[in-house]
Design an enzyme around this catalytic site. Structure first.
Site, PDB file in Angstrom:
ATOM      1  N   GLU A 142       0.887  -1.172   0.000  1.00  0.00           N
ATOM      2  CA  GLU A 142       0.000   0.000   0.000  1.00  0.00           C
ATOM      3  C   GLU A 142       0.912   1.205   0.000  1.00  0.00           C
ATOM      4  O   GLU A 142       1.672   1.410   0.940  1.00  0.00           O
ATOM      5  CB  GLU A 142      -0.920  -0.036   1.225  1.00  0.00           C
ATOM      6  CG  GLU A 142      -1.950   1.081   1.245  1.00  0.00           C
ATOM      7  CD  GLU A 142      -1.447   2.298   1.971  1.00  0.00           C
ATOM      8  OE1 GLU A 142      -1.023   3.261   1.268  1.00  0.00           O
ATOM      9  OE2 GLU A 142      -1.458   2.311   3.199  1.00  0.00           O
ATOM     10  N   CYS A 196      -1.956   8.110   4.589  1.00  0.00           N
ATOM     11  CA  CYS A 196      -1.990   7.675   3.186  1.00  0.00           C
ATOM     12  C   CYS A 196      -3.297   8.061   2.515  1.00  0.00           C
ATOM     13  O   CYS A 196      -3.384   8.087   1.286  1.00  0.00           O
ATOM     14  CB  CYS A 196      -1.776   6.164   3.099  1.00  0.00           C
ATOM     15  SG  CYS A 196      -2.828   5.212   4.211  1.00  0.00           S
TER      16      CYS A 196
END
Length: 516
Positions: A257, A294
């Site tokens: 990720e 994120c």
């Protein structure tokens, strides 16, 4: 024996290396005195080899045993109390309230996985009785390497979601602690070691390795006994691991990720009627945690008269304060990112007052045509930086959406009339992101059975997965089917009498009943 600074390999602590590093204290703006030893090639081999040995025992551990292990980890983390939170705060600069919430999220997801594997239906048992007789289920892959994240010292780190999912699936874990918070990682690893011992897990079911160099991470990724890698971090780091794993003699999956700019689209009626309120909410999301998420909404896309919105953003950001970032390297990258955007034609909307050693929130502005000519302007700037993209009309708005790379999230703000008029935008964004939101903000990721935290490249690899929620367990399993097996050789989940009492797809129908 003082084990802080050493590698935890199985039930013991080892420190053979001579190369050391220290953690940074963001609030104090100084390096902490404790030294941590870089893992040696031999220590890496010891950890992974022990994990492979443990796998042959752990994969056969029944779900109640693995669930007890996960719950014991959660209890162990809670028993660390303020010591864990204070250590994590010193190493990350994050406030105690944020870290308490992160610890609670970590323990909750461990218990969520425990409950799921006890219920058992997650193994996706499928049975087709006939000629031939075919029966399918998920089985664990084998030893997994987990790379901890810098921005979540608990929830995406040593005992975070990747570790919880892998252990729930039946895979031993070799965790590489993030060098930004090694002491925190040590405390959590010791809690896992004690939980493994108290619940009778095999030695090697979990190990912790330290490392601040790229070489250490690469050596871990290259170990031939690993079966998968989980990573949360930068695009450069994730891509490097992905390439290494792809070039091995036997390639393995890398579940990375890698963040994104998480565009937020503001439709015309909302832009005209709620600019000030929206701006305040947007800035709150943009600067949460000094922008070190994120899912930070780094790009704001508008079509129509953006004057009131720009004025509200300018006024709002001037009232914000600079904040400390996780490491000096992250701060430098943030400041360089702002300069890069300016060099690519982005103009300042407003910025908080700068302070030495801190990140000042900033909002910049550009137009659709400049983005098309300079697509690199959309590259993520990790931190509290927003870029407003002005479109002349809804046609450009939709064209911008179509030009996007893969994202973790995409958000639309609009009135009911807005949303009805731009239904096609949803169809475009569905192909671009792993999570779509309406009239909300992407910061804050719920941990549940339905969450998707992933997306098409370059947000994540592969796109068919999630690193948050119980669906993340499938990254560490593979399907296997048994054809024409005698009943006594079948796993319990696939036997006619269904001794586990789980839901199964039997001859095309979901049922918990025994088969005749």
């Amino acid at each position: 024996m003082n084990t802080i600074g050493l590698q935890m390999i199985g039930n013991g602590w080892r420190g053979e290396g001579t190369q050391t590093f220290r953690a940074w204290a963001p609030t104090k703006q100084e390096w902490l005195p404790q030294e941590f030893r870089e893992s040696t090639p031999d220590e890496i081999d010891q950890a992974v080899t022990l994990a492979e040995k443990a796998f042959h025992v752990y994969k056969k551990t029944a779900a109640p045993g693995r669930a007890a292990f996960l719950r014991a980890i959660a209890t162990g983390l809670e028993s660390l109390g303020e010591a864990l939170l204070n250590t994590a705060s010193e190493e990350s600069g994050l406030p105690l309230a944020r870290l308490q919430g992160e610890r609670d999220r970590t323990t909750s997801q461990l218990r969520l996985f425990a409950g799921m594997i006890e219920e058992g239906s997650w193994i996706n048992a499928r049975i087709d009785k006939g000629t031939p007789d075919i029966r399918q289920m998920q089985i664990p892959l084998g030893p997994v390497a987990v790379f901890g994240a810098s921005n979540f010292p608990l929830a995406f780190s040593v005992a975070g979601g990747d570790t919880a999912a892998a252990l729930a699936a039946g895979c031993p874990v070799v965790c590489k602690a993030h060098p930004a918070h090694p002491h925190t990682s040590h405390l959590v690893a010791e809690a896992i070691r004690q939980a493994a011992a108290s619940t009778g897990m095999p030695e090697g079911v979990f190990s912790l390795l330290h490392g601040a160099t790229v070489d250490t991470g690469q050596r871990i990724a290259q170990h031939p006994l690993l079966r998968a890698i989980a990573f949360t971090g930068s695009f450069g780091g994730g891509k490097a691991l992905y390439q290494t794993a792809s070039q091995r003699p036997v390639p393995i999956p890398v579940y990375a990720e890698m963040g994104s700019v998480n565009p937020v689209f503001v439709l015309p009626e909302t832009l005209a009627s709620s600019a000030a309120a929206f701006a305040a909410q947007y800035l709150q999301s943009l600067t949460m945690g000094v922008g070190q998420f994120c899912t930070n909404p780094g790009v704001l896309v508008v079509a129509g008269d953006a004057g009131p919105l720009m004025a509200a953003l300018q006024d709002g950001i001037a009232q914000l304060k600079a904040g400390v970032m996780l490491t000096p390297g992250i701060l430098s990258a943030y400041q360089a990112g702002l300069q890069r955007m300016a060099g690519q034609g982005a103009l300042p909307v407003g910025q908080a007052t700068e302070e030495t050693g801190k990140a000042a929130p900033a909002v910049m502005h550009t137009v659709f045509s400049n983005v098309i000519e300079n697509p690199a302007i959309l590259h993520e700037v990790f931190g509290p930086a927003g870029l407003v993209v002005q479109c002349n009309n809804t046609g450009e708005l939709h064209a911008f959406a179509a030009s996007l790379e893969g994202q973790l999230t995409a958000t639309i703000h609009g009135t009911p009339a807005d949303l009805a008029a731009h239904a096609g935008l949803v169809d475009v964004l569905r192909e671009k992101a792993g999570r779509l939101l309406v009239n909300g903000f992407p910061t804050g990721v719920a941990v549940n059975h339905a969450m998707v935290h992933g997306g098409p490249w370059p947000a994540a690899t592969p796109a068919a997965g999630t690193s948050v929620g119980t669906g993340s367990i499938y990254r560490f399993t593979r399907p296997v089917c048994f054809q024409d097996f005698p009943e006594g050789l079948l796993p319990e989940a696939l036997r006619n009498e269904n001794p586990l009492g789980i839901w199964r797809l039997a001859n095309g129908e979901w049922s918990r009943e025994a088969l005749g």
